[in-house]
Design an enzyme around this catalytic site. Structure first.
Site, PDB file in Angstrom:
ATOM      1  N   ASP A  88      34.837  41.273  32.194  1.00  0.00           N
ATOM      2  CA  ASP A  88      36.206  41.784  32.118  1.00  0.00           C
ATOM      3  C   ASP A  88      37.166  40.621  31.862  1.00  0.00           C
ATOM      4  O   ASP A  88      37.455  39.843  32.759  1.00  0.00           O
ATOM      5  CB  ASP A  88      36.579  42.480  33.435  1.00  0.00           C
ATOM      6  CG  ASP A  88      37.978  43.083  33.364  1.00  0.00           C
ATOM      7  OD1 ASP A  88      38.112  44.185  32.785  1.00  0.00           O
ATOM      8  OD2 ASP A  88      38.931  42.445  33.851  1.00  0.00           O
ATOM      9  N   TYR A  93      44.487  36.225  30.111  1.00  0.00           N
ATOM     10  CA  TYR A  93      43.709  35.234  30.864  1.00  0.00           C
ATOM     11  C   TYR A  93      43.480  33.965  30.049  1.00  0.00           C
ATOM     12  O   TYR A  93      43.037  32.953  30.591  1.00  0.00           O
ATOM     13  CB  TYR A  93      42.348  35.805  31.311  1.00  0.00           C
ATOM     14  CG  TYR A  93      42.407  37.055  32.149  1.00  0.00           C
ATOM     15  CD1 TYR A  93      43.593  37.470  32.756  1.00  0.00           C
ATOM     16  CD2 TYR A  93      41.269  37.830  32.351  1.00  0.00           C
ATOM     17  CE1 TYR A  93      43.640  38.634  33.513  1.00  0.00           C
ATOM     18  CE2 TYR A  93      41.310  38.987  33.112  1.00  0.00           C
ATOM     19  CZ  TYR A  93      42.503  39.384  33.676  1.00  0.00           C
ATOM     20  OH  TYR A  93      42.538  40.536  34.426  1.00  0.00           O
ATOM     21  N   LYS A 122      42.127  42.977  27.055  1.00  0.00           N
ATOM     22  CA  LYS A 122      43.347  43.761  27.339  1.00  0.00           C
ATOM     23  C   LYS A 122      44.518  43.256  26.518  1.00  0.00           C
ATOM     24  O   LYS A 122      44.623  42.050  26.254  1.00  0.00           O
ATOM     25  CB  LYS A 122      43.711  43.659  28.829  1.00  0.00           C
ATOM     26  CG  LYS A 122      42.551  43.908  29.782  1.00  0.00           C
ATOM     27  CD  LYS A 122      42.974  43.900  31.240  1.00  0.00           C
ATOM     28  CE  LYS A 122      41.758  43.903  32.159  1.00  0.00           C
ATOM     29  NZ  LYS A 122      41.268  42.557  32.526  1.00  0.00           N
ATOM     30  N   HIS A 153      47.182  46.393  29.324  1.00  0.00           N
ATOM     31  CA  HIS A 153      47.048  45.659  30.598  1.00  0.00           C
ATOM     32  C   HIS A 153      47.963  46.208  31.693  1.00  0.00           C
ATOM     33  O   HIS A 153      47.587  46.247  32.867  1.00  0.00           O
ATOM     34  CB  HIS A 153      47.346  44.178  30.342  1.00  0.00           C
ATOM     35  CG  HIS A 153      46.805  43.237  31.360  1.00  0.00           C
ATOM     36  ND1 HIS A 153      46.269  42.020  31.051  1.00  0.00           N
ATOM     37  CD2 HIS A 153      46.710  43.328  32.719  1.00  0.00           C
ATOM     38  CE1 HIS A 153      45.867  41.401  32.154  1.00  0.00           C
ATOM     39  NE2 HIS A 153      46.133  42.179  33.180  1.00  0.00           N
TER      40      HIS A 153
HETATM   41  N1  LIG Z   1      44.109  44.664  35.283  1.00  0.00           N
HETATM   42  C1  LIG Z   1      44.719  43.853  36.111  1.00  0.00           C
HETATM   43  O1  LIG Z   1      45.962  43.823  36.209  1.00  0.00           O
HETATM   44  C2  LIG Z   1      43.888  42.945  36.956  1.00  0.00           C
HETATM   45  C3  LIG Z   1      44.469  42.261  38.037  1.00  0.00           C
HETATM   46  C4  LIG Z   1      43.664  41.434  38.803  1.00  0.00           C
HETATM   47  C5  LIG Z   1      42.314  41.295  38.501  1.00  0.00           C
HETATM   48  N2  LIG Z   1      41.775  41.950  37.431  1.00  0.00           N
HETATM   49  C6  LIG Z   1      40.335  41.832  37.072  1.00  0.00           C
HETATM   50  O2  LIG Z   1      39.550  42.009  38.252  1.00  0.00           O
HETATM   51  C7  LIG Z   1      38.779  40.839  38.489  1.00  0.00           C
HETATM   52  C8  LIG Z   1      38.582  40.621  39.978  1.00  0.00           C
HETATM   53  O3  LIG Z   1      39.795  40.578  40.675  1.00  0.00           O
HETATM   54  P1  LIG Z   1      40.359  39.257  41.382  1.00  0.00           P
HETATM   55  O4  LIG Z   1      39.917  38.049  40.635  1.00  0.00           O
HETATM   56  O5  LIG Z   1      41.809  39.476  41.571  1.00  0.00           O
HETATM   57  O6  LIG Z   1      39.742  39.304  42.855  1.00  0.00           O
HETATM   58  P2  LIG Z   1      38.304  39.397  43.557  1.00  0.00           P
HETATM   59  O7  LIG Z   1      37.224  39.571  42.569  1.00  0.00           O
HETATM   60  O8  LIG Z   1      38.459  40.389  44.654  1.00  0.00           O
HETATM   61  O9  LIG Z   1      38.197  37.968  44.263  1.00  0.00           O
HETATM   62  C9  LIG Z   1      38.007  36.778  43.558  1.00  0.00           C
HETATM   63  C10 LIG Z   1      38.084  35.622  44.557  1.00  0.00           C
HETATM   64  O10 LIG Z   1      37.045  35.750  45.535  1.00  0.00           O
HETATM   65  C11 LIG Z   1      36.211  34.575  45.508  1.00  0.00           C
HETATM   66  N3  LIG Z   1      34.830  35.063  45.672  1.00  0.00           N
HETATM   67  C12 LIG Z   1      34.040  35.634  44.747  1.00  0.00           C
HETATM   68  N4  LIG Z   1      32.851  35.980  45.260  1.00  0.00           N
HETATM   69  C13 LIG Z   1      32.869  35.605  46.561  1.00  0.00           C
HETATM   70  C14 LIG Z   1      31.926  35.674  47.604  1.00  0.00           C
HETATM   71  N5  LIG Z   1      30.722  36.229  47.413  1.00  0.00           N
HETATM   72  N6  LIG Z   1      32.279  35.176  48.826  1.00  0.00           N
HETATM   73  C15 LIG Z   1      33.500  34.643  49.017  1.00  0.00           C
HETATM   74  N7  LIG Z   1      34.444  34.549  48.055  1.00  0.00           N
HETATM   75  C16 LIG Z   1      34.139  35.029  46.833  1.00  0.00           C
HETATM   76  C17 LIG Z   1      36.452  33.918  44.166  1.00  0.00           C
HETATM   77  O11 LIG Z   1      36.288  32.513  44.251  1.00  0.00           O
HETATM   78  P3  LIG Z   1      35.410  31.625  43.215  1.00  0.00           P
HETATM   79  O12 LIG Z   1      35.755  32.015  41.824  1.00  0.00           O
HETATM   80  O13 LIG Z   1      35.844  30.231  43.549  1.00  0.00           O
HETATM   81  O14 LIG Z   1      33.957  31.841  43.547  1.00  0.00           O
HETATM   82  C18 LIG Z   1      37.911  34.271  43.907  1.00  0.00           C
HETATM   83  O15 LIG Z   1      38.757  33.369  44.577  1.00  0.00           O
HETATM   84  C19 LIG Z   1      39.558  39.738  37.777  1.00  0.00           C
HETATM   85  O16 LIG Z   1      38.783  38.596  37.518  1.00  0.00           O
HETATM   86  C20 LIG Z   1      39.982  40.464  36.520  1.00  0.00           C
HETATM   87  O17 LIG Z   1      38.894  40.545  35.620  1.00  0.00           O
HETATM   88  C21 LIG Z   1      42.542  42.779  36.668  1.00  0.00           C
END
Ligand SMILES: NC(=O)c1ccc[n+]([C@@H]2O[C@H](COP(=O)([O-])OP(=O)(O)OC[C@H]3O[C@@H](n4cnc5c(N)ncnc54)[C@H](OP(=O)(O)O)[C@@H]3O)[C@@H](O)[C@H]2O)c1
Length: 344
Positions: A88, A93, A122, A153
């Site tokens: 994704d 990004y 997006k 987005h």
């Molecule tokens: N459409 C939108 O507006 C929107 C908004 C936000 C996000 N997104 C999408 O959703 C994806 C995920 O959301 P997100 O990045 O906000 O949050 P998330 O996936 O809930 O959390 C990511 C964070 O958690 C850490 N992490 C990952 N696996 C872990 C584990 N097993 N144990 C402990 N910590 C862990 C990562 O650190 P490290 O990387 O250092 O391992 C990072 O800091 C994004 O990458 C993006 O593709 C979309």
């Protein structure tokens, strides 16, 4: 819930292909397979059918806040090697080139055929009036002939007419074979209904924040009721609540980590989840969520934790009541100027 309840639910609702059913059956009969092979096979084969007719893997590697360099190339490569088939990304990004390089490398070295991968990008808010150009730009950066899923987005701040113009460009790109499925992100019910009343091709997904601390249940239900799948971003609440005792207790009970419990909850409520990590061990661990099942007590507890812990600045507030988002101060996108948030 039986171990393969998710497979069964998907089959019952007609969401699995014959190939998927065979793969699920093979998983069940996989006594000869090693545990890691079984887990890998699940993260590869668990798919749901979108209203576009295309199948989407239920777990993706998210690459928000991932740089446009070897760090992200490595993360995507590790994910593919761990069995992920879905990434994704987004124009915003600014890492589509790194994702594209990792895809090319994996396909060229014989990892899998391009058709077995599912790549999302997006359209950023500023480009609603020039979506056709933005799509071509994403295709070029990703080095792809087609994008599997392309989303608006967020509703942005250029207004509903610009949004509809963008959607028409997305529809035209589907006709031209440049995109397989199209969808939206951060749309509230009002915005979904406006689009549904004016579209030729229905959105396949609404990508919104969803985790136990901010489940977004009303919007989830409204999205599903309209025949649109929910993609859950920040499925681990960006790591903000992994130390919570309730989560740790459930994790200990299953011999899993808190992160795996939050991800498993997302799977069990039917979300397509997009865990982000740039760390190889976490990327691998985040895929190992098909070998345990949260029981009714676990789910009841997890479902009781919604306290409006909204991580993202984009996206509707936690209610689908018309207009609520515009009058709230929770960072909803539709009412005011959208600065590039740290949560795009
Ligand atoms: N459409 C939108 O507006 C929107 C908004 C936000 C996000 N997104 C999408 O959703 C994806 C995920 O959301 P997100 O990045 O906000 O949050 P998330 O996936 O809930 O959390 C990511 C964070 O958690 C850490 N992490 C990952 N696996 C872990 C584990 N097993 N144990 C402990 N910590 C862990 C990562 O650190 P490290 O990387 O250092 O391992 C990072 O800091 C994004 O990458 C993006 O593709 C979309």
């Amino acid at each position: 819930m039986p171990a393969n309840a998710l497979d069964a639910a998907a089959v019952n609702s007609g969401e699995l292909s014959v190939a998927d059913m065979k793969a699920a059956a093979a998983n069940k009969a996989a006594g000869a397979q090693s545990t890691s092979e079984r887990r890998r096979s699940s993260v590869t084969t668990e798919k749901v059918k979108l209203n576009s007719g295309h199948y989407i893997p239920q777990v993706a590697l998210g690459v928000y806040k991932a740089p446009n360099d070897g760090t992200t190339e490595n993360a995507v490569k590790w994910a593919f090697e761990a069995g992920y088939r879905h990434v994704d990304s987004a124009a915003r990004y600014m890492n589509e080139e790194a994702v594209g390089r990792a895809v090319q490398e994996f396909v060229q070295k014989g990892g899998v055929a391009r058709e077995e991968l599912f790549i999302t990008s997006k359209l950023w808010d500023a480009d609603h009036e020039k979506a056709a150009e933005a799509i071509n730009d994403s295709l070029k950066k990703l080095q792809l002939e087609y994008i599997d899923l392309y989303l608006i987005h967020s509703p942005g701040n250029l207004g509903p007419e610009a949004r509809l113009k963008a959607w028409k460009d997305l529809e035209d790109a589907v006709d031209a074979g440049k995109i397989k499925s199209i969808g939206v992100s951060n749309f509230d019910v009002e915005e979904l209904d406006h689009l549904l009343a004016n579209c030729r091709i229905k959105p396949a997904v609404n990508q919104i924040e969803s985790h136990p601390f901010f489940a977004h249940e009303e919007l989830r239900e409204a999205t599903i009721a309209r025949g649109i799948h929910v993609q859950a971003y920040s499925p681990m609440a960006q790591g903000a609540a992994l130390e919570r005792e309730e989560i740790k207790a459930i994790a200990d009970k299953h011999g899993k980590s808190s992160a795996q419990v939050l991800l498993r909850w997302g799977l069990q409520i039917g979300n397509i989840i997009l865990p982000k990590s740039l760390t190889q061990s976490r990327i691998e661990a985040n895929a190992e969520i098909f070998d345990f099942v949260l029981d009714e007590d676990d789910m009841t507890l997890l479902n009781s934790l919604d306290e409006g812990l909204k991580m993202g600045k984009l996206g509707p507030a936690g209610t689908s009541a018309p207009g609520s988002r515009r009058s709230s101060n929770s960072g909803g996108a539709a009412g005011g100027k959208l600065a590039m948030s740290s949560n795009a």
